[in-house]
Scaffold this motif. Structure first.
Motif, PDB file in Angstrom:
ATOM      1  N   SER A   1     -43.539 -25.977  14.134  1.00 44.67           N
ATOM      2  CA  SER A   1     -43.138 -24.847  14.429  1.00 44.67           C
ATOM      3  C   SER A   1     -42.313 -23.870  13.836  1.00 44.67           C
ATOM      4  CB  SER A   1     -42.896 -24.859  16.240  1.00 44.67           C
ATOM      5  OG  SER A   1     -44.409 -25.434  16.440  1.00 44.67           O
ATOM      6  N   TYR A   2     -42.678 -22.955  12.914  1.00 42.97           N
ATOM      7  CA  TYR A   2     -41.477 -22.096  12.451  1.00 42.97           C
ATOM      8  C   TYR A   2     -41.446 -20.826  13.102  1.00 42.97           C
ATOM      9  CZ  TYR A   2     -41.987 -25.513   8.674  1.00 42.97           C
ATOM     10  OH  TYR A   2     -42.427 -26.596   8.318  1.00 42.97           O
ATOM     11  N   GLU A   3     -39.985 -19.713  12.549  1.00 37.94           N
ATOM     12  CA  GLU A   3     -40.238 -18.508  12.792  1.00 37.94           C
ATOM     13  C   GLU A   3     -40.200 -17.424  11.253  1.00 37.94           C
ATOM     14  OE1 GLU A   3     -38.111 -15.013  15.631  1.00 37.94           O
ATOM     15  OE2 GLU A   3     -37.980 -16.961  16.242  1.00 37.94           O
ATOM     16  N   ILE A   4     -40.884 -17.388  10.232  1.00 35.33           N
ATOM     17  CA  ILE A   4     -40.333 -17.338   9.083  1.00 35.33           C
ATOM     18  C   ILE A   4     -41.138 -16.267   8.788  1.00 35.33           C
ATOM     19  CG2 ILE A   4     -40.369 -20.005   8.562  1.00 35.33           C
ATOM     20  CD1 ILE A   4     -42.989 -19.805   7.516  1.00 35.33           C
ATOM     21  N   LEU A   5     -40.844 -15.834   6.982  1.00 32.28           N
ATOM     22  CA  LEU A   5     -40.747 -14.733   6.384  1.00 32.28           C
ATOM     23  C   LEU A   5     -42.474 -14.837   6.567  1.00 32.28           C
ATOM     24  CD1 LEU A   5     -37.717 -13.567   4.618  1.00 32.28           C
ATOM     25  CD2 LEU A   5     -39.131 -12.418   7.006  1.00 32.28           C
ATOM     26  N   VAL A   6     -43.647 -14.037   5.381  1.00 37.45           N
ATOM     27  CA  VAL A   6     -44.770 -14.353   5.400  1.00 37.45           C
ATOM     28  C   VAL A   6     -44.541 -15.188   3.788  1.00 37.45           C
ATOM     29  CG1 VAL A   6     -46.510 -13.278   4.427  1.00 37.45           C
ATOM     30  CG2 VAL A   6     -46.007 -12.976   6.548  1.00 37.45           C
ATOM     31  N   GLU A   7     -43.634 -14.847   3.032  1.00 36.36           N
ATOM     32  CA  GLU A   7     -42.624 -15.671   1.550  1.00 36.36           C
ATOM     33  C   GLU A   7     -42.786 -16.782   1.458  1.00 36.36           C
ATOM     34  OE1 GLU A   7     -39.841 -12.240   2.112  1.00 36.36           O
ATOM     35  OE2 GLU A   7     -41.925 -12.552   2.353  1.00 36.36           O
ATOM     36  N   GLU A   8     -42.082 -17.379   2.701  1.00 36.97           N
ATOM     37  CA  GLU A   8     -42.061 -18.482   2.990  1.00 36.97           C
ATOM     38  C   GLU A   8     -42.893 -20.073   3.232  1.00 36.97           C
ATOM     39  OE1 GLU A   8     -37.066 -17.398   4.536  1.00 36.97           O
ATOM     40  OE2 GLU A   8     -38.422 -17.545   6.098  1.00 36.97           O
ATOM     41  N   PHE A   9     -43.801 -18.881   3.727  1.00 36.40           N
ATOM     42  CA  PHE A   9     -45.595 -20.082   4.656  1.00 36.40           C
ATOM     43  C   PHE A   9     -45.326 -20.995   2.992  1.00 36.40           C
ATOM     44  CE2 PHE A   9     -48.240 -18.179   7.681  1.00 36.40           C
ATOM     45  CZ  PHE A   9     -47.086 -17.633   8.889  1.00 36.40           C
ATOM     46  N   GLU A  10     -45.443 -20.880   2.136  1.00 40.37           N
ATOM     47  CA  GLU A  10     -45.494 -21.609   0.923  1.00 40.37           C
ATOM     48  C   GLU A  10     -44.743 -23.338   1.140  1.00 40.37           C
ATOM     49  OE1 GLU A  10     -46.797 -22.943  -3.509  1.00 40.37           O
ATOM     50  OE2 GLU A  10     -46.549 -20.918  -2.868  1.00 40.37           O
ATOM     51  N   LYS A  11     -43.280 -22.661   1.021  1.00 36.91           N
ATOM     52  CA  LYS A  11     -42.096 -23.558   0.853  1.00 36.91           C
ATOM     53  C   LYS A  11     -42.346 -24.529   2.611  1.00 36.91           C
ATOM     54  CE  LYS A  11     -38.211 -21.221   1.261  1.00 36.91           C
ATOM     55  NZ  LYS A  11     -36.652 -21.003   0.740  1.00 36.91           N
ATOM     56  N   SER A  12     -42.547 -23.732   3.484  1.00 38.04           N
ATOM     57  CA  SER A  12     -42.896 -23.976   4.888  1.00 38.04           C
ATOM     58  C   SER A  12     -43.921 -25.442   4.722  1.00 38.04           C
ATOM     59  CB  SER A  12     -42.996 -23.308   5.933  1.00 38.04           C
ATOM     60  OG  SER A  12     -42.371 -22.380   5.987  1.00 38.04           O
ATOM     61  N   TRP A  13     -45.010 -25.242   4.281  1.00 42.60           N
ATOM     62  CA  TRP A  13     -46.014 -26.014   4.306  1.00 42.60           C
ATOM     63  C   TRP A  13     -45.291 -27.525   3.340  1.00 42.60           C
ATOM     64  CZ3 TRP A  13     -50.185 -27.399   6.988  1.00 42.60           C
ATOM     65  CH2 TRP A  13     -50.502 -26.353   7.620  1.00 42.60           C
ATOM     66  N   THR A  14     -45.304 -27.110   1.830  1.00 45.51           N
ATOM     67  CA  THR A  14     -44.620 -28.036   1.091  1.00 45.51           C
ATOM     68  C   THR A  14     -43.879 -28.850   2.073  1.00 45.51           C
ATOM     69  OG1 THR A  14     -44.968 -26.737  -0.538  1.00 45.51           O
ATOM     70  CG2 THR A  14     -43.800 -28.349  -0.891  1.00 45.51           C
ATOM     71  N   ALA A  15     -42.769 -28.929   2.543  1.00 45.82           N
ATOM     72  CA  ALA A  15     -41.594 -29.077   3.316  1.00 45.82           C
ATOM     73  C   ALA A  15     -41.952 -29.947   4.322  1.00 45.82           C
ATOM     74  CB  ALA A  15     -40.585 -28.029   3.689  1.00 45.82           C
ATOM     75  N   LEU A  16     -43.660 -29.270   5.010  1.00 43.05           N
ATOM     76  CA  LEU A  16     -44.364 -30.366   6.213  1.00 43.05           C
ATOM     77  C   LEU A  16     -44.755 -31.644   5.261  1.00 43.05           C
ATOM     78  CD1 LEU A  16     -43.744 -30.397   9.348  1.00 43.05           C
ATOM     79  CD2 LEU A  16     -46.785 -28.696   9.037  1.00 43.05           C
ATOM     80  N   PHE A  17     -45.398 -31.176   4.205  1.00 44.18           N
ATOM     81  CA  PHE A  17     -46.308 -32.199   3.523  1.00 44.18           C
ATOM     82  C   PHE A  17     -45.173 -33.335   3.535  1.00 44.18           C
ATOM     83  CE2 PHE A  17     -49.371 -29.757   3.445  1.00 44.18           C
ATOM     84  CZ  PHE A  17     -50.451 -31.079   3.844  1.00 44.18           C
ATOM     85  N   LEU A  18     -43.805 -32.645   3.097  1.00 40.55           N
ATOM     86  CA  LEU A  18     -42.308 -33.825   2.679  1.00 40.55           C
ATOM     87  C   LEU A  18     -42.403 -34.896   3.840  1.00 40.55           C
ATOM     88  CD1 LEU A  18     -40.429 -35.074   0.649  1.00 40.55           C
ATOM     89  CD2 LEU A  18     -39.404 -32.971   1.045  1.00 40.55           C
ATOM     90  N   TRP A  19     -41.864 -34.049   4.851  1.00 42.42           N
ATOM     91  CA  TRP A  19     -41.916 -35.038   6.257  1.00 42.42           C
ATOM     92  C   TRP A  19     -42.592 -35.977   6.582  1.00 42.42           C
ATOM     93  CZ3 TRP A  19     -42.680 -36.076  11.068  1.00 42.42           C
ATOM     94  CH2 TRP A  19     -42.289 -36.580  11.643  1.00 42.42           C
ATOM     95  N   MET A  20     -43.787 -35.506   6.550  1.00 44.32           N
ATOM     96  CA  MET A  20     -45.433 -36.310   6.447  1.00 44.32           C
ATOM     97  C   MET A  20     -44.999 -37.799   5.577  1.00 44.32           C
ATOM     98  SD  MET A  20     -49.448 -35.891   5.856  1.00 44.32           S
ATOM     99  CE  MET A  20     -49.532 -36.289   3.817  1.00 44.32           C
ATOM    100  N   ASN A  21     -44.798 -37.324   4.521  1.00 44.93           N
ATOM    101  CA  ASN A  21     -44.582 -38.545   3.796  1.00 44.93           C
ATOM    102  C   ASN A  21     -43.362 -39.569   3.437  1.00 44.93           C
ATOM    103  OD1 ASN A  21     -47.206 -37.298   2.375  1.00 44.93           O
ATOM    104  ND2 ASN A  21     -45.847 -36.821   0.514  1.00 44.93           N
ATOM    105  N   GLU A  22     -42.015 -38.924   3.887  1.00 51.26           N
ATOM    106  CA  GLU A  22     -41.375 -39.607   4.180  1.00 51.26           C
ATOM    107  C   GLU A  22     -40.943 -40.584   5.509  1.00 51.26           C
ATOM    108  OE1 GLU A  22     -37.631 -37.666   3.324  1.00 51.26           O
ATOM    109  OE2 GLU A  22     -38.471 -37.740   1.350  1.00 51.26           O
ATOM    110  N   ASN A  23     -41.630 -39.771   6.555  1.00 50.93           N
ATOM    111  CA  ASN A  23     -42.070 -40.709   8.063  1.00 50.93           C
ATOM    112  C   ASN A  23     -43.489 -41.450   7.780  1.00 50.93           C
ATOM    113  OD1 ASN A  23     -39.877 -39.439  10.204  1.00 50.93           O
ATOM    114  ND2 ASN A  23     -40.440 -37.844   8.599  1.00 50.93           N
ATOM    115  N   GLY A  24     -44.294 -42.144   6.856  1.00 48.72           N
ATOM    116  CA  GLY A  24     -44.809 -42.433   7.223  1.00 48.72           C
ATOM    117  C   GLY A  24     -46.355 -42.308   8.086  1.00 48.72           C
TER     118      GLY A  24
END
Length: 303
Positions: free
Chosen positions: A246-269
């Motif tokens: 869940s985010y409150e972000i600028l439109v230009e921050e969507f890509e970074k937010s998706w990438t960070a969430l996939f990183l969280w997925m990988n690092e949490n097994g």
């Protein structure tokens, strides 16, 4: 083309894309998918290429190969298993098709690809992108970890299936106009009201698929069951286990937010599941005092 006929064709193509998505392991011959659209193979071939810029065979092969990249990166399936899941006759046929498309075998790609969060790079491929060096990549990962810790609330939860009305589009440059088309259909019928939620479903990954070929659905969450109507399709977003950021972000921050969430997925097994990722919007960012979107990102997962 007459507007009613155009809407009818769009409705049939909705069925075709859904069928292909759900049957990547099965028979996707020209005759089979033309039958789904209720067209002759000759007419369907011409119409499909006009709409997508690819022949049906080219589209199916690209979808299978690009889907396999995600499986190679995010699931522990063997090359033979991936071949079976994606409708190739055997591992050898899959490897040959993969190498023809990207210039490297799937096994070599899995072994040599060190930067799974970067846009995919293949030697001698159609995708030209230079990898960062290891230090630069590690700095990026640390930045993403700090970003998501500050900017996101993350949960892993079971969700119920979600009913939506949708219109397909290809390429992010067409998404805003597609949402407007959906709202223009829904508002006069009373389906779009102040508390209505909109969503975007992604069928391709921007990390693998060229942006202009990424297929998406602009969606309206439904409170009641409707009937499909012309270009407006109906579908159910699969229930099950999802990582929800869940985010409150600028439109230009969507890509970074998706990438960070996939990183969280990988690092949490977690490994990515078989459903499509999607976004649900809780506001109109143009009405936010800081032009921020209040949005939830959903990644289907399994351990």
């Amino acid at each position: 083309m007459d507007s009613n006929l155009k809407a009818t064709y769009a409705g049939r193509m909705n069925e075709v894309f859904t069928y292909i998505d759900q049957h990547l392991s099965g028979d996707l011959s020209l005759e089979k998918i033309a039958g789904v659209a209720h067209f002759s193979p000759f007419h369907f071939h011409r119409l499909f290429k006009f709409i997508t810029g690819e022949t049906p065979g080219e589209y199916v092969q690209r979808r299978r190969i690009e889907k396999s990249v995600s499986l190679l990166l995010h699931q522990q399936k063997s090359v033979s298993e991936i071949a079976h899941v994606l409708g190739f006759s055997d591992g050898s046929a899959y490897s040959k098709a993969f190498k023809k498309f990207y210039g490297i075998s799937p096994s070599a790609f899995r072994q040599e690809h060190p930067y799974r969060l970067e846009r995919i790079q293949f030697p001698n491929s159609k995708i030209g992108h230079e990898y960062p060096d290891t230090d630069a990549y590690l700095r990026k990962l640390n930045h993403l970890k700090a970003w998501i810790n500050m900017e996101a609330k993350i949960e892993v939860k079971e969700i119920a299936p979600i009913e939506v009305a949708y219109i397909n589009c290809t390429g992010p440059q067409n998404l805003a106009a597609t949402f407007q088309q959906l709202i223009s259909w829904a508002a006069p019928k009373g389906f779009f009201v102040p508390n209505s939620k909109m969503a975007t479903v992604y069928y391709d990954s921007f990390k693998v698929t060229p942006a202009e070929k990424v297929r998406m659905s602009a969606c309206l969450l439904l409170e009641s069951t409707l009937a499909a109507e012309g270009a407006i399709g109906l579908r159910t977003l699969a229930g099950g286990k999802y990582i929800v950021g869940s985010y409150e972000i600028l439109v230009e921050e969507f890509e970074k937010s998706w990438t960070a969430l996939f990183l969280w997925m990988n690092e949490n097994g977690y490994a990515m599941g078989d459903a499509e990722p999607f976004e649900i919007y809780h506001n109109n960012f143009n009405e936010h005092p800081e032009k921020k979107a209040i949005v939830d990102f959903y990644i289907p997962v399994k351990k």
